[in-house]
Design a protein around this motif. Structure first.
Motif, PDB file in Angstrom:
ATOM      1  N   CYS A  35       0.796  -1.225   0.000  1.00 41.56           N
ATOM      2  CA  CYS A  35       0.000   0.000   0.000  1.00 41.56           C
ATOM      3  C   CYS A  35       0.830   1.277   0.000  1.00 41.56           C
ATOM      4  O   CYS A  35       0.382   2.296  -0.519  1.00 41.56           O
ATOM      5  CB  CYS A  35      -0.912   0.011   1.221  1.00 41.56           C
ATOM      6  N   PHE A  36       2.005   1.246   0.621  1.00 47.26           N
ATOM      7  CA  PHE A  36       2.821   2.448   0.780  1.00 47.26           C
ATOM      8  C   PHE A  36       4.287   2.137   0.510  1.00 47.26           C
ATOM      9  O   PHE A  36       4.758   1.053   0.873  1.00 47.26           O
ATOM     10  CB  PHE A  36       2.731   2.980   2.222  1.00 47.26           C
ATOM     11  N   THR A  60       3.396   7.992   3.805  1.00 50.65           N
ATOM     12  CA  THR A  60       1.948   8.113   3.662  1.00 50.65           C
ATOM     13  C   THR A  60       1.537   9.158   2.634  1.00 50.65           C
ATOM     14  O   THR A  60       0.341   9.340   2.388  1.00 50.65           O
ATOM     15  CB  THR A  60       1.285   8.458   5.004  1.00 50.65           C
ATOM     16  N   THR A  61       2.497   9.841   2.022  1.00 52.41           N
ATOM     17  CA  THR A  61       2.148  10.839   1.011  1.00 52.41           C
ATOM     18  C   THR A  61       1.751  10.188  -0.302  1.00 52.41           C
ATOM     19  O   THR A  61       1.165  10.841  -1.156  1.00 52.41           O
ATOM     20  CB  THR A  61       3.305  11.824   0.761  1.00 52.41           C
ATOM     21  N   HIS A  62       2.075   8.933  -0.479  1.00 50.29           N
ATOM     22  CA  HIS A  62       1.693   8.187  -1.676  1.00 50.29           C
ATOM     23  C   HIS A  62       0.626   7.175  -1.275  1.00 50.29           C
ATOM     24  O   HIS A  62       0.939   6.084  -0.825  1.00 50.29           O
ATOM     25  CB  HIS A  62       2.897   7.468  -2.285  1.00 50.29           C
ATOM     26  N   THR A  63      -0.636   7.568  -1.402  1.00 46.14           N
ATOM     27  CA  THR A  63      -1.721   6.689  -0.984  1.00 46.14           C
ATOM     28  C   THR A  63      -1.983   5.632  -2.045  1.00 46.14           C
ATOM     29  O   THR A  63      -1.731   5.851  -3.223  1.00 46.14           O
ATOM     30  CB  THR A  63      -3.013   7.483  -0.713  1.00 46.14           C
ATOM     31  N   VAL A  75      -8.169   3.184   2.450  1.00 47.24           N
ATOM     32  CA  VAL A  75      -8.197   4.247   1.454  1.00 47.24           C
ATOM     33  C   VAL A  75      -8.848   5.501   2.024  1.00 47.24           C
ATOM     34  O   VAL A  75      -8.383   6.612   1.804  1.00 47.24           O
ATOM     35  CB  VAL A  75      -8.930   3.774   0.180  1.00 47.24           C
ATOM     36  N   GLY A  77      -9.172   6.274   5.232  1.00 44.70           N
ATOM     37  CA  GLY A  77      -8.542   6.738   6.459  1.00 44.70           C
ATOM     38  C   GLY A  77      -9.427   6.589   7.679  1.00 44.70           C
ATOM     39  O   GLY A  77      -9.091   7.035   8.757  1.00 44.70           O
TER      40      GLY A  77
END
Length: 90
Positions: A35-36, A60-63, A75, A77
């Motif tokens: 995921c990250f 976490t900046t690339h979801t 997705v 949050g």
């Protein structure tokens, strides 16, 4: 009282996984890496019963892109636990 911890840089999250076996901890880390983007994981013994504590840093900046393998709560949050803390959390 816990010692002061250094906060990760903006957009990064430190994840600590505690599992009964190294294999279980590695499986969870694999899902996070799916995921990250993540840094190299670090593992340590956890307790006297052979458990494993694994630390991994994720970006976490690339979801993740929405897909069938990613749970919707990840997705959006929104927590699947509805805000209930674990017994050992302060």
């Amino acid at each position: 009282m816990r010692p002061m911890e250094t906060m990760p840089s903006a957009g990064m999250a430190e994840v600590r996984i505690v599992a009964a076996s190294p294999e279980a901890a590695r499986r969870v880390a694999e899902v996070l890496r799916h995921c990250f983007p993540a840094a190299e994981q670090r593992s340590y013994p956890a307790g006297h019963d052979g458990g494993t504590r694994l630390h991994i840093t994720v970006d976490t900046t690339h979801t993740p892109e929405p897909d069938a393998a990613v749970p919707p709560w990840l997705v959006t949050g929104k927590s699947a636990t509805r805000g209930r803390p674990h017994p050992d959390e302060v």
